[in-house]
Design a protein around this motif. Structure first.
Motif, mmCIF file in Angstrom:
data_model
loop_
_atom_site.group_PDB
_atom_site.id
_atom_site.type_symbol
_atom_site.label_atom_id
_atom_site.label_comp_id
_atom_site.label_asym_id
_atom_site.label_seq_id
_atom_site.Cartn_x
_atom_site.Cartn_y
_atom_site.Cartn_z
ATOM 1 N N MET A 1 0.787 -1.210 -0.135
ATOM 2 C CA MET A 1 -0.129 0.049 -0.049
ATOM 3 C C MET A 1 0.946 1.184 0.008
ATOM 4 N N LEU A 2 2.055 1.348 0.707
ATOM 5 C CA LEU A 2 2.976 2.314 0.881
ATOM 6 C C LEU A 2 3.649 2.680 -0.426
ATOM 7 N N ILE A 3 3.721 1.482 -0.949
ATOM 8 C CA ILE A 3 4.775 1.365 -2.302
ATOM 9 C C ILE A 3 3.889 2.211 -3.341
ATOM 10 N N ASP A 4 2.439 1.988 -3.191
ATOM 11 C CA ASP A 4 1.255 2.066 -4.412
ATOM 12 C C ASP A 4 1.036 3.820 -3.940
ATOM 13 N N GLY A 5 1.538 4.330 -2.966
ATOM 14 C CA GLY A 5 1.287 5.687 -2.604
ATOM 15 C C GLY A 5 -0.026 5.870 -1.770
ATOM 16 N N ALA A 6 -0.418 4.810 -1.037
ATOM 17 C CA ALA A 6 -1.545 5.116 -0.187
ATOM 18 C C ALA A 6 -1.117 6.186 1.069
ATOM 19 N N PRO A 7 -1.953 7.009 1.514
ATOM 20 C CA PRO A 7 -1.605 7.834 2.594
ATOM 21 C C PRO A 7 -1.235 6.821 4.012
ATOM 22 N N HIS A 8 -0.108 7.470 4.679
ATOM 23 C CA HIS A 8 0.128 6.631 5.928
ATOM 24 C C HIS A 8 -0.844 6.449 7.108
ATOM 25 N N GLY A 9 -1.819 7.488 6.655
ATOM 26 C CA GLY A 9 -2.900 7.258 7.721
ATOM 27 C C GLY A 9 -3.950 6.018 7.546
ATOM 28 N N ALA A 10 -3.906 5.807 6.078
ATOM 29 C CA ALA A 10 -4.580 4.798 5.712
ATOM 30 C C ALA A 10 -4.104 3.316 5.912
ATOM 31 N N VAL A 11 -2.736 3.320 5.705
ATOM 32 C CA VAL A 11 -2.184 2.167 6.222
ATOM 33 C C VAL A 11 -1.962 2.009 7.590
ATOM 34 N N TYR A 12 -1.926 2.812 8.269
ATOM 35 C CA TYR A 12 -2.169 2.592 9.535
ATOM 36 C C TYR A 12 -3.409 2.016 10.381
ATOM 37 N N GLY A 13 -4.393 2.768 9.626
ATOM 38 C CA GLY A 13 -6.066 1.896 9.873
ATOM 39 C C GLY A 13 -6.001 0.660 9.432
ATOM 40 N N TYR A 14 -5.353 0.490 8.304
ATOM 41 C CA TYR A 14 -5.678 -1.167 7.810
ATOM 42 C C TYR A 14 -4.831 -2.070 8.779
ATOM 43 N N LEU A 15 -3.647 -1.383 9.280
ATOM 44 C CA LEU A 15 -2.801 -2.368 10.285
ATOM 45 C C LEU A 15 -3.495 -2.270 11.647
ATOM 46 N N GLU A 16 -3.878 -1.539 12.035
ATOM 47 C CA GLU A 16 -4.630 -1.637 13.325
ATOM 48 C C GLU A 16 -5.986 -2.392 13.129
ATOM 49 N N LYS A 17 -6.649 -2.452 11.888
ATOM 50 C CA LYS A 17 -8.059 -3.212 11.855
ATOM 51 C C LYS A 17 -7.226 -4.725 11.777
ATOM 52 N N LYS A 18 -6.330 -5.156 11.171
ATOM 53 C CA LYS A 18 -5.839 -6.330 10.968
ATOM 54 C C LYS A 18 -5.317 -6.874 12.262
ATOM 55 N N ASN A 19 -4.559 -6.041 13.227
ATOM 56 C CA ASN A 19 -4.191 -6.394 14.346
ATOM 57 C C ASN A 19 -5.320 -6.819 15.132
ATOM 58 N N GLN A 20 -6.432 -6.325 15.100
ATOM 59 C CA GLN A 20 -7.452 -6.560 16.170
ATOM 60 C C GLN A 20 -8.081 -8.170 15.553
ATOM 61 N N GLU A 21 -7.921 -8.326 14.340
ATOM 62 C CA GLU A 21 -8.317 -9.799 13.758
ATOM 63 C C GLU A 21 -7.362 -10.523 14.308
ATOM 64 N N LEU A 22 -5.988 -10.151 14.405
ATOM 65 C CA LEU A 22 -5.029 -11.314 14.725
ATOM 66 C C LEU A 22 -5.024 -11.431 16.313
ATOM 67 N N VAL A 23 -5.197 -10.599 17.040
ATOM 68 C CA VAL A 23 -5.590 -10.658 18.478
ATOM 69 C C VAL A 23 -6.997 -11.541 18.674
ATOM 70 N N SER A 24 -7.731 -11.241 17.924
ATOM 71 C CA SER A 24 -9.111 -12.017 18.600
ATOM 72 C C SER A 24 -8.993 -13.390 17.873
ATOM 73 N N SER A 25 -8.489 -13.575 16.586
ATOM 74 C CA SER A 25 -8.268 -15.146 16.244
ATOM 75 C C SER A 25 -7.313 -15.867 17.436
ATOM 76 N N SER A 26 -6.242 -15.136 17.696
ATOM 77 C CA SER A 26 -5.432 -15.964 18.949
ATOM 78 C C SER A 26 -6.177 -16.095 20.291
#
Length: 178
Positions: free
Chosen positions: A149-174
């Motif tokens: 996403m960063l390579i493709d030029g996505a704003p850092h804020g959008a990438v952080y949002g994606y990471l936080e969402k995925k982090n919640q999924e990782l935490v809840s699946s564990s």
């Protein structure tokens, strides 16, 4: 097995007084033959566990891609950990493109890389024309998507949002696995 590593990483692979090389050989039962002139590394499998020679190859690749020996050792200690390498030279046409992309991935004072590592649980090394990622397959998939996403030029804020969402999924699946 043969691996070519950058000349400036040979010293890291050998270590002070050969300490890294001997530690790797002890842990794997394999032998490392390092040509310090060419950067060619030959891995000779030990008798006991030939699979350890393949894992050793991953450690050598990780060190070649900028990881410290200590971070790379984790590839030997946990069999599900993997090394993934993103080749930026396929994307970047000029040196300034390369510097810009690497800068986006690392972020100001290393902040973006740090946030990506923290939220995914991976280790990231931006070295030369590559980005190396050490982690479990699901963690690598998420970190790689964020980096792309960063390579493709996505704003850092959008990438952080994606990471936080995925982090919640990782935490809840564990938690579900417990």
């Amino acid at each position: 097995m043969h691996i070519k590593i950058p000349a400036d990483r040979i010293g890291v692979l050998v270590g002070p007084s050969g300490s890294v090389k001997s530690t790797l050989e002890e842990k794997t039962g394999a032998t490392l033959d390092i040509d310090s002139d060419t950067g060619a590394v030959e891995i000779i499998a030990g008798e006991e566990d030939p699979i350890m020679a393949m894992r050793l190859a991953e450690v050598v690749r990780a060190i070649a891609r900028g990881f410290s020996p200590e971070r790379a050792y984790s590839l030997l200690e946990e069999e599900m950990l993997m090394l993934d390498v993103i080749d930026l030279s396929r994307i970047c046409n000029t040196k300034s493109d390369m510097a810009r992309i690497k800068g986006r991935i690392i972020g100001k004072d290393g902040r973006t890389r740090e946030i990506t590592e923290k939220l995914t649980g991976v280790g990231i090394s931006v070295y030369g024309k590559t980005v190396g990622i050490i982690g479990y397959p699901e963690q690598i998939r998420i970190a790689r998507a964020a980096i792309e996403m960063l390579i493709d030029g996505a704003p850092h804020g959008a990438v952080y949002g994606y990471l936080e969402k995925k982090n919640q999924e990782l935490v809840s699946s564990s938690i579900d696995e417990l």
